[in-house]
Design an enzyme around this catalytic site. Structure first.
Site, PDB file in Angstrom:
ATOM      1  CB  SER A  48      -0.881  -0.022   1.253  1.00 12.37           C
ATOM      2  OG  SER A  48      -1.758   1.086   1.270  1.00 12.37           O
TER       3      SER A  48
ATOM      4  CG  ASP B 113       4.853   5.888   3.008  1.00 14.84           C
ATOM      5  OD1 ASP B 113       5.628   4.925   3.098  1.00 14.84           O
ATOM      6  OD2 ASP B 113       4.984   6.791   2.155  1.00 14.84           O
TER       7      ASP B 113
ATOM      8  CD  GLU C 246      -5.223   1.713   8.939  1.00 16.59           C
ATOM      9  OE1 GLU C 246      -5.590   0.565   9.277  1.00 16.59           O
ATOM     10  OE2 GLU C 246      -5.790   2.374   8.066  1.00 16.59           O
TER      11      GLU C 246
ATOM     12  N   GLY D 232       1.064   2.606  -3.103  1.00 13.50           N
ATOM     13  CA  GLY D 232       0.358   3.882  -2.947  1.00 13.50           C
ATOM     14  C   GLY D 232       0.865   4.907  -3.934  1.00 13.50           C
TER      15      GLY D 232
ATOM     16  CG  ASP E  71       0.937  14.034   2.177  1.00 13.18           C
ATOM     17  OD1 ASP E  71       0.516  13.371   1.224  1.00 13.18           O
ATOM     18  OD2 ASP E  71       1.525  13.533   3.144  1.00 13.18           O
TER      19      ASP E  71
ATOM     20  NE  ARG F 175      -1.691  12.595  -3.304  1.00 16.57           N
ATOM     21  CZ  ARG F 175      -1.803  11.841  -2.212  1.00 16.57           C
ATOM     22  NH1 ARG F 175      -1.945  10.541  -2.310  1.00 16.57           N
ATOM     23  NH2 ARG F 175      -1.817  12.389  -1.024  1.00 16.57           N
TER      24      ARG F 175
ATOM     25  N   GLY G 145       2.118  11.003   6.625  1.00 14.90           N
ATOM     26  CA  GLY G 145       1.173  11.288   5.542  1.00 14.90           C
ATOM     27  C   GLY G 145      -0.288  11.313   5.957  1.00 14.90           C
ATOM     28  CD  GLU G 146      -2.881   8.139   6.962  1.00 15.69           C
ATOM     29  OE1 GLU G 146      -4.089   7.990   7.211  1.00 15.69           O
ATOM     30  OE2 GLU G 146      -2.419   8.034   5.792  1.00 15.69           O
TER      31      GLU G 146
END
Length: 369
Positions: free
Chosen positions: A79, A81, A86, A111, A178, A191, A359-360
């Site tokens: 996936s 990062d 998680e 990702g 981000d 992106r 990144g969250e």
């Protein structure tokens, strides 16, 4: 040949891997790429897989927090990062986290950011690659079965949350790019280019106080500095035996509580207006962004970057273009500061802007790590 002082473990043969895969990550090709690229290589290397496809946010977090993991030799995250964030925090919530954290983790890029995968590719000495080539390189590393230790950074916030982070913490421009570019996920890594141009157009300044414990200043203070080549306990400085309850999380031995002033031997940045603050512990911020060329997997170091207000858009763009080659510090831009630290604290004046960890998105509030 590995760097001196790095100790490596080897996965058993045959090996059984739990693969946690987010089919929505990046441009949505993770499952197809796993079946086409990864599975044939793993079969040849005698690695059997159990594939767990996540169906919602926190699904992987709950899986690794609650599951008996003894049947698997390694946990593989296919996936971006975010899914590894998680998994790491799910493992750290287990009562047996000390044992669980010894389970080797593997990242396979699925990702749009893939910062850790790009970093590991860089540490392994491979050429800079992206997309399928990066996936093939990371799968090859898994097939070889070598694993070594990785630092984690313990982050705590004013509202009492605690996170364990493997990549970086940000506030300001980079975090805005981000999160604002999430709506362009289908573009893959492009992106971030689009997001950068959009955030440049509306360049914002953030007000707050930044403090840090420089790596050099720790000499002679308590606790004793450790040799960067000495083994790391998940990036935490080991505590004297008997100082903590069994199963309790490691104490943040370098930090004063957030309500109190930072210790006297810390440095407080005189400027309080920033375009960005980013504390990174790996080399890459994204597949094409080599932000901290000096970083290694367990150097016991947080690579702290901050950009002071007053920088022009043209200079900022030049820095980001140079970052694709890791030459941004050679530009000697007076607005960009870089310092290796053991710990840091950021106290925003007002709750403005997005904070990110690995990144969250996080709510904007005082934080230290």
């Amino acid at each position: 040949c590995p760097p001196p002082g790095d100790s490596y473990g080897v996965l058993p043969r045959p090996c059984h891997a739990l693969v946690l895969l987010n089919p929505q990550s990046g441009s949505g090709r993770a499952l197809d790429d796993f079946q086409a690229v990864v599975q044939p290589m793993l079969a040849e290397a005698d690695i059997a897989t159990t594939v767990f496809v996540t169906e919602r946010p926190h699904h992987a977090h709950e899986k690794v927090r609650d599951e008996d993991l003894s049947q698997w030799d390694t946990l593989v995250v296919m996936s971006g990062d975010g899914l590894l964030f998680e998994v790491v925090n799910g493992l750290m919530e287990r009562p047996d986290w000390k044992e669980a954290m010894k389970k080797p983790l593997c990242i396979l890029p699925g990702g749009s950011g893939n910062a850790l995968a790009a970093s590991i590719n860089y540490y392994a000495g491979y050429d800079h690659v992206a997309k399928k080539k990066l996936l093939t390189n990371c799968t090859f590393i898994l097939c070889k079965g070598l694993h070594t230790q990785m630092d984690l950074v313990s982050l705590s916030t004013a509202s009492g949350k605690r996170f364990f982070s493997f990549l970086g913490f940000g506030w300001g421009f980079i975090s805005d790019v981000d999160i604002d570019s999430e709506k362009y996920r289908w573009l893959g890594s492009a992106r971030f280019t689009l997001g950068t141009l959009q955030c440049l157009a509306k360049l914002r300044v953030y007000h707050g106080r930044l403090s840090y414990l420089p790596v050099a200043a720790e000499q002679g203070s308590s606790p004793a500095p450790r040799d960067p080549q000495a083994p790391v306990t998940n990036g935490h400085i080991p505590q004297p035996a008997g100082t903590e309850a069994p199963g309790s999380l490691p104490p943040d031995s370098l930090l004063a509580p957030l309500g109190q002033p930072v210790p006297a031997h810390w440095t407080v940045v005189p400027e309080e207006e920033f375009v960005l603050v980013y504390a990174i512990y790996q080399s890459h911020l994204g597949t094409n962004l080599l932000m901290a060329p000096a970083a290694r997997l367990h150097d016991g170091c947080i690579h702290l970057f901050y950009m002071k207000a007053g920088i022009s858009r043209v200079t900022l763009l030049k820095l980001f273009l140079a970052m694709s080659r890791g030459t941004h510090l050679d530009l000697n831009c007076p607005h960009l500061c870089y310092v290796p630290v053991r710990a840091f604290r950021l106290e925003p004046r007002v709750a403005a802007g997005i904070m990110t960890v690995d990144g969250e998105a996080l709510a904007c509030e005082p934080v230290q790590g």
